[in-house]
Design a protein around this motif. Structure first.
Motif, short mmCIF file in Angstrom:
data_model
loop_
_atom_site.label_atom_id
_atom_site.label_comp_id
_atom_site.label_asym_id
_atom_site.label_seq_id
_atom_site.Cartn_x
_atom_site.Cartn_y
_atom_site.Cartn_z
N SER A 27 0.87 -1.19 0.00
CA SER A 27 0.00 0.00 0.00
C SER A 27 0.90 1.23 0.00
O SER A 27 1.89 1.29 0.72
N ARG A 28 0.52 2.22 -0.81
CA ARG A 28 1.26 3.48 -0.89
C ARG A 28 0.33 4.60 -0.44
O ARG A 28 -0.64 4.92 -1.11
N VAL A 29 0.65 5.18 0.72
CA VAL A 29 -0.11 6.31 1.25
C VAL A 29 0.63 7.57 0.80
O VAL A 29 1.80 7.77 1.16
N ALA A 30 -0.04 8.41 0.02
CA ALA A 30 0.60 9.60 -0.55
C ALA A 30 -0.06 10.86 -0.03
O ALA A 30 -1.28 11.01 -0.09
N CYS A 31 0.76 11.78 0.47
CA CYS A 31 0.31 13.10 0.89
C CYS A 31 0.83 14.11 -0.12
O CYS A 31 2.03 14.31 -0.25
N ASP A 32 -0.10 14.74 -0.83
CA ASP A 32 0.24 15.69 -1.88
C ASP A 32 0.20 17.10 -1.32
O ASP A 32 -0.82 17.53 -0.76
N TYR A 33 1.31 17.82 -1.48
CA TYR A 33 1.43 19.19 -0.96
C TYR A 33 1.39 20.22 -2.09
O TYR A 33 1.57 21.40 -1.86
#
Length: 157
Positions: free
Chosen positions: A117-123
C-alpha cells in the motif's frame, strides 16, 4: 498455567496488529533532507550516460533526452524524510528549503501495487510524501486536507 501464558503471549502481536496503524500527513516544516543534491557536473555526466543508450531511442524511452533542461528538472532532486522517518519524498533541489517549510498538505490518497500500500500526501508543486506498508491502508473521509489535518488520515491494518 504455562499453556495459558504461552497462548496469551502468542496472541499479543495479533491483537496489537488488529488495532491498526493511524497515519497523518507529516508536517513538512519538520522534515529533514537525507540525500544530497547532485552537482551540475554529476547531472551532465548522468545525462550523457543515460541518453547515449541507443536502446532508449528505439523503445520510445527518450523523452527526457530531447533537452538537458527537461532531464535536469526531473533528476535534480534530493530525498527528504518526515521527522519520524515514516514518510519520504524526492524534492527538487531548485526550490529553496525555506519555501518547502511553508507548504501544507492538500490531499491524501492510497494506492496498491502488488502487496504494498502506498499512502501519498500531496502538498502541491510536485511535492508528494509517501509511506509504504504491507498492511491494507485506506483514507478516512474524502482525503481532502485543505481544511485541516483531522480529515487527512489513513488507517492501515
Amino acid at each position: 498455567m504455562k499453556r495459558e501464558v504461552l497462548a496469551i503471549l502468542l496472541l499479543l502481536p495479533a491483537l496489537a496488529a488488529s488495532a491498526g496503524e493511524r497515519l497523518s500527513c507529516p508536517d513538512v516544516a519538520a522534515a529533514l533532507q537525507v540525500g544530497n543534491c547532485p552537482s551540475e557536473a554529476e547531472l551532465k555526466y548522468s545525462f550523457n550516460g543515460f541518453c547515449s543508450d541507443n536502446r532508449r531511442i528505439y523503445q520510445d524511452d527518450a523523452a527526457l533526452c530531447t533537452d538537458y533542461q527537461d532531464y535536469r528538472k526531473a533528476k535534480n532532486v534530493a530525498q527528504w524524510e518526515s521527522a519520524d522517518g515514516a514518510f519520504s519524498a524526492y524534492v527538487t533541489c531548485d526550490s529553496p528549503a525555506a519555501g518547502l517549510r511553508s507548504v501544507r498538505a492538500l490531499r491524501m490518497a492510497v494506492s496498491r501495487q502488488g502487496g504494498i500500500s502506498r499512502v501519498a500526501c500531496d502538498y502541491g508543486e510536485g511535492i508528494v510524501f509517501t509511506h509504504r506498508s504491507r498492511l491494507q491502508c485506506r483514507v478516512e473521509g474524502d482525503g481532502n486536507c485543505q481544511d485541516g489535518r483531522q480529515r487527512c488520515t489513513a488507517i492501515c491494518d
